[in-house]
Structure formats: structure tokens, C-alpha cells
Design a protein around this motif. Structure first.
Motif, short mmCIF file in Angstrom:
data_model
loop_
_atom_site.label_atom_id
_atom_site.label_comp_id
_atom_site.label_asym_id
_atom_site.label_seq_id
_atom_site.Cartn_x
_atom_site.Cartn_y
_atom_site.Cartn_z
N PHE A 248 40.00 50.39 77.93
CA PHE A 248 40.07 49.77 79.44
C PHE A 248 41.18 48.70 79.43
CE2 PHE A 248 39.18 46.16 82.23
CZ PHE A 248 38.66 46.75 83.33
N TYR A 249 41.39 47.91 78.18
CA TYR A 249 42.33 46.95 78.38
C TYR A 249 43.63 47.56 78.24
CZ TYR A 249 44.48 42.54 76.59
OH TYR A 249 45.38 41.20 76.77
N LYS A 250 43.98 48.51 77.54
CA LYS A 250 45.07 49.15 77.55
C LYS A 250 45.68 50.00 78.79
CE LYS A 250 48.14 52.42 74.60
NZ LYS A 250 48.12 53.17 73.19
N ALA A 251 44.53 50.45 79.38
CA ALA A 251 44.92 51.14 80.68
C ALA A 251 45.17 50.38 81.86
CB ALA A 251 43.57 52.00 80.90
N ASN A 252 44.43 49.06 81.78
CA ASN A 252 44.71 48.16 83.05
C ASN A 252 45.89 47.18 82.64
OD1 ASN A 252 42.44 48.64 84.88
ND2 ASN A 252 41.68 48.88 83.03
N ARG B 240 26.63 51.80 68.52
CA ARG B 240 26.03 52.86 68.19
C ARG B 240 25.45 53.45 69.23
NH1 ARG B 240 22.50 50.60 64.96
NH2 ARG B 240 23.33 51.22 62.88
N THR B 241 24.91 52.74 70.48
CA THR B 241 24.36 53.40 71.55
C THR B 241 25.14 53.93 72.47
OG1 THR B 241 22.61 51.47 71.65
CG2 THR B 241 23.07 52.83 73.73
N ASN B 242 26.82 53.54 72.51
CA ASN B 242 27.62 54.18 73.37
C ASN B 242 28.66 55.05 72.75
OD1 ASN B 242 27.97 52.44 76.08
ND2 ASN B 242 27.21 51.07 74.67
N TYR C 249 38.70 53.91 62.55
CA TYR C 249 38.88 55.20 63.66
C TYR C 249 38.66 54.58 65.00
CZ TYR C 249 38.43 57.92 59.29
OH TYR C 249 38.52 58.39 58.14
N GLY C 250 37.64 54.16 65.26
CA GLY C 250 37.24 53.68 66.51
C GLY C 250 38.02 52.82 67.49
N ILE C 251 38.31 51.78 66.89
CA ILE C 251 39.56 50.94 67.59
C ILE C 251 40.84 51.58 68.09
CG2 ILE C 251 40.57 50.07 65.59
CD1 ILE C 251 40.09 47.85 68.69
N ASN C 252 41.20 52.68 67.09
CA ASN C 252 42.43 53.61 67.62
C ASN C 252 42.13 54.37 68.65
OD1 ASN C 252 44.08 52.08 65.75
ND2 ASN C 252 43.39 53.31 64.18
N GLU C 253 40.88 54.97 68.68
CA GLU C 253 40.27 55.95 69.56
C GLU C 253 39.89 55.32 70.85
OE1 GLU C 253 36.98 57.92 67.48
OE2 GLU C 253 38.43 58.64 66.08
N GLY C 254 39.94 53.93 70.92
CA GLY C 254 39.58 53.42 72.19
C GLY C 254 38.21 53.49 72.44
N ARG C 255 37.35 53.26 71.67
CA ARG C 255 35.94 53.36 71.52
C ARG C 255 35.48 51.95 72.17
NH1 ARG C 255 32.74 57.67 68.51
NH2 ARG C 255 34.13 59.19 67.62
#
Length: 513
Positions: A208-212, A171-173, A192-198
């Protein structure tokens, strides 16, 4: 093979989730659900959430609840559709090799009838054992009760249940979600959130995990989480930006109490130390379960000055679920500020640890007799505290009783009077224990009226003295520990002496002359 209402409806869960129906028997509960509860959107199973089922399957968005349930029973389970934010049948099959040949309907029935009670893993986001570990008040619940509690109470209460999702953090982020309740937050994340990379947790960030990890470019959503949970954490892949501090001054403060605090972190060549701070308001027993994933990590506890209090190697949690080494530590620590320092031992390593503290409270004495304590003379004390040595004659000598490293003292008078008043400023430092039922005191010395206390809290020379008289005749007392840390010694004539016992000091009585 399609499922029927008897497969998906759980009468116990229905009653627990709907308190107004608690008095219904199983037949009445099912009848109520079919006549009213289904259309009212009442919860009826820990494995099925119709609201989530609709939201996560866009082709079903126009179906009412009755149509949704019919679709789930006849098509949805067989097609492997997502039924609940906390149940993933594909993950259940993949993580339980003995179920590899079951179809989805058989998997559903196995999970409902066997898997939950056996404590099997059935979702990458959630584990029954972790939910219990993070919520100490649930320690006596069985696995079925744990799942029911999370679904009915825990989500609404915002309880911690996962390393990968935290209600308050999500919620905070994600400010656009600030007005969602906890159930809606969890549903949003999985839909939605997990697919949006939240960002969903300090310890897992899908973006982060995907980008790295370029080899994961084709993965998205829940598949990223599943990859880390099954492979990445054991391969030493980092799942989120650094949460720990790199120095003592940047160490994040961990909440520590009766509930375990959970941390998932990563150390390696570029991160030689991960620091965390915790504070104890009183002396406590601190328990740590520390696991390196596939390889051990080093763990040090430091005091507020950065000095090492304890050092050890963690246990190792392996990808097959086995544990090697000893992950657990229980250590007594005084009140103060402490730090955990986690260090790599063999390349990039993920680790997790559980941390809690139990205050060390002096047990309340009972009224039962306490045993025999042998009399032993120790030296008199002055402003520098208690000295240990041979008995000395002369003024100010004090009769001490010793049991191991614990000491108690009794000032006795020349006539052996055993009726005493209490002087709050007559303090002698030390603890004592009593074993058996009888204490023998050997009066040896004079009595004093008062020992003033210096600014350092230690008794000074007496202000009033009585002449020295030696008496080697022992006096026997029965001893009992009362409430409020009071020790009462009673002689054969029924005269009682009262001692007030503290952790670092106790007050002794002065004679009534």
C-alpha cells in the motif's frame, strides 16, 4: 578487523536460552558452545541468529553452523550482512549520528557493549521502550533483559513488540503461512514477506505504501519500512488502508487492560475523524498517551451516547525525537462503552496512542485506628433519598456523620444501646471516610426496626417506629477499619457497633431491644 568468538558469544544469554546449562560458569558455557552447542544450533547471542543468517544470505545456504559462524566473524559483519531479524547495523548507524564514522565491526561491538544498555534504536521493526510499554509484566526489566526476553520468550509467546509486525495478523492475512510458528513467521517476513509486499500489521502495508507514493517506486522491502519510520510518518504519508472507523457504528473495538494497546493511524482532509471503541466492565482509571507526529491532533473521549466526556490536544512527537505538549491523560471512567475520536488540526497527520485501564478497586481497610470525625446532623430521608438540612425532631429522624462529600448514618435508639444486629435490608446510600482515632456520636432521635427498599433501591418509610426521645449527651467511640470493609466503633464500656461499608451503600445495625 574481524570479530572473534569473544565478541559474538554471550554467556549470560546462552545460559538463559538453554535452561539445562544454567549452572555453568562463563568458561564452561563457552566450552560447551564450542564443543556441542554450535553444532546443535543452540542460541548464543541476542544479536546473532545463524538460522536467519543462512536464510537471508542465499550464497551461504549450504554452510553448516560452524562455517556460518566463521563466515559471520570474518566477513559477514564487515560486509554489513543481516545477522538477525531484530538487528540492522546500517539502521543503527543511520539513527545514531555519533556512530556515523564507525565501521561495521565497531558498530557491532558498540551495540553489544553500550547501545543496548543505553536503549538506542537499532532496528526499524523493534524498539526496547515499545516492547516494555506493550507488556506491563516486563516493567522492571532493564534493556538487556528486555532484548533477551523477546528473543528467548517473547517471540515464541507471540508478544506484541512492533507497530509494523503482528504475529497473528501476519498469519491470518497470509493463509499459506498458517502452519509456521512465530519464529518462522518473523523470519519469513524479513526474508520474503516485506519484499513481496505482504500485509504485516493493521498499521503498515509495504505494498500500500509503495503504491500510494510514486516517488518511492524504486524502494522495496525493508527500505520501504525504513522510509516510513524515518520520514513518511512525519510527512503525513499514510502507511496502510484505514483501520479506524469513520463513524461510531464502524469504530473497531480496542482491547483494553493492564497492558497498553497501541494504535498507529492517519487523519486528514479526507478522514476528518478516526473512531475507536473501548469497553470498561467496571469503573477504571484510563490512561492515554497520544502523539501527533510532527503536528498535534485533536482527541475526544465520547460516552455511549456520543456525548463528549473529555477533549484535548495531543502531544507532538517530532522527527528529532523530542516531544512537545502533553501527550498523557489519566481519567476516571465508570463502567460502559466509550469512543475515542481523533481529528486532524493541520493537514494530513499520522498519530499514535497507547491506551490502558486500571480498575478502581476499593482499598481494603486495615486494623489500625482511624481518626476523628466530627458529628453533623443532616435531614431525615424518605423514598426520595437523603436530604441535607437542619435537624428535625420527631419520628424517623436519623443521626448522620459527614466528612466533606462523604456521608455515613447511624440510627440510634432512645436509651443509647450500642449493641446492634445487622439487617441486610436496612440500606442508606453514600460513602464515608474516617480520619483520626475517635468518633463522637450525638444521639438525637428514635430507632426504627426496618426500612423496606423500593424497586428503585431507595429506602421507603419505616414499617415499625419507636417513640422519639432526644439525648444531647455525646458518646465517644474508638474507630477501626477491619477487613472486608467493616467499620467497628467501640464505646468506653467495650460495647461494639459494626457497620458494613460499600461503594454506593452500607448496611447499618438495628438495636437489640
Amino acid at each position: 578487523m574481524s570479530l572473534s568468538i569473544s565478541n559474538v558469544f554471550d554467556a549470560n544469554f546462552y545460559r538463559a536460552a538453554n535452561s539445562d546449562l544454567a549452572a555453568l560458569n562463563d568458561t564452561q558455557a563457552l566450552s560447551h558452545f564450542q564443543a556441542y552447542g554450535l553444532n546443535e544450533g543452540r542460541s548464543f547471542s541476542p544479536l546473532v541468529d545463524l538460522s536467519f543468517y543462512r536464510a537471508s544470505n542465499s550464497d551461504l545456504k549450504n554452510l553448516n553452523n560452524s562455517q556460518l559462524l566463521d563466515h559471520l566473524e570474518n566477513y559477514g559483519v564487515a560486509e554489513g550482512r543481516t545477522l538477525s531479524p531484530l538487528v540492522d547495523l546500517n539502521y543503527y548507524r543511520a539513527n545514531n549520528s555519533d556512530l556515523a564514522n564507525l565501521n561495521n565491526e565497531q558498530l557491532f561491538n558498540h551495540l553489544e557493549n553500550n547501545g543496548i544498555s543505553e536503549g538506542r534504536t537499532f532496528d526499524p521493526l523493534f524498539g526496547l521502550g515499545q516492547y516494555k510499554s506493550l507488556n506491563s509484566d516486563l516493567a522492571n526489566l532493564n534493556n538487556s533483559q528486555l532484548l533477551n526476553h523477546l528473543e528467548i520468550n517473547g517471540i515464541n509467546e507471540g508478544r506484541k513488540f512492533s507497530a509494523y509486525f503482528d504475529f497473528n495478523y501476519y498469519r491470518t492475512n497470509n493463509q499459506d503461512l498458517a502452519n509456521l510458528n512465530n519464529s518462522q513467521l518473523l523470519q519469513h517476513f524479513e526474508t520474503y514477506g516485506i519484499n513481496e509486499g505482504r500485509k504485516s500489521s493493521p498499521y503498515f502495508d509495504a505494498g500500500f505504501y509503495k503504491a500510494n507514493n510514486s516517488d518511492l517506486a524504486s524502494l522495496k522491502g525493508i527500505n520501504l519500512l525504513e522510509h516510513f519510520d524515518e520520514y513518511g510518518e512525519f510527512e503525513g504519508r499514510q502507511a496502510a488502508s484505514e483501520y479506524a472507523g469513520n463513524t461510531l457504528s464502524t469504530a473497531p473495538e480496542l482491547t483494553i487492560g493492564s497492558n497498553y494497546t497501541f494504535v498507529l493511524g492517519h487523519v486528514g482532509s479526507s478522514e476528518p475523524s478516526d473512531y475507536y471503541q473501548f469497553n470498561l466492565s467496571q469503573a477504571s482509571t484510563v490512561t492515554i498517551y497520544d502523539y501527533g507526529l510532527s503536528r498535534s491532533v485533536g482527541e475526544e473521549i465520547l460516552n455511549s451516547n456520543g456525548q463528549v466526556v473529555n477533549s484535548r490536544n495531543s502531544g507532538v512527537y517530532n522527527s528529532n525525537g523530542s516531544v512537545t505538549g502533553n501527550p498523557s491523560l489519566s481519567i476516571s471512567l465508570n463502567a460502559g462503552t466509550y469512543y475515542l475520536d481523533i481529528q486532524p488540526q493541520a493537514g494530513n497527520t499520522n498519530y499514535d496512542f497507547y491506551l490502558n485501564a486500571t480498575p478502581q478497586v476499593q482499598s481494603q481497610p486495615s486494623n489500625t485506628p482511624v481518626g476523628t470525625l466530627q458529628a453533623q446532623l443532616l435531614n431525615t430521608f424518605w423514598g426520595d433519598g437523603i436530604g441535607v438540612g437542619a435537624a428535625q425532631s420527631g419520628p424517623n429522624q436519623i443521626d448522620f456523620l459527614s466528612n466533606g462529600s462523604y456521608v455515613m448514618a447511624k440510627i440510634v435508639n432512645r436509651t443509647g444501646i450500642s449493641s446492634y444486629s445487622i439487617s441486610s435490608d436496612t440500606i442508606i446510600r453514600g460513602n464515608f471516610t474516617v480520619n483520626g482515632s475517635t468518633i463522637q456520636l450525638y444521639p438525637q432521635t428514635v430507632e426504627v426496626d426496618n426500612y423496606p427498599i423500593g424497586s428503585d433501591g431507595i429506602a421507603l418509610a419505616p414499617t415499625t417506629q419507636i417513640s422519639n426521645v432526644s439525648d444531647n449527651t455525646p458518646i465517644s467511640y474508638s474507630a477501626s477499619l477491619q477487613s472486608n470493609n467493616v467499620l467497628v466503633l467501640t464505646d468506653t464500656n467495650g460495647n461494639a457497633i459494626t457497620y458494613f461499608i460499600g461503594q454506593e451503600a452500607f448496611a447499618i445495625g438495628l438495636p437489640i431491644n
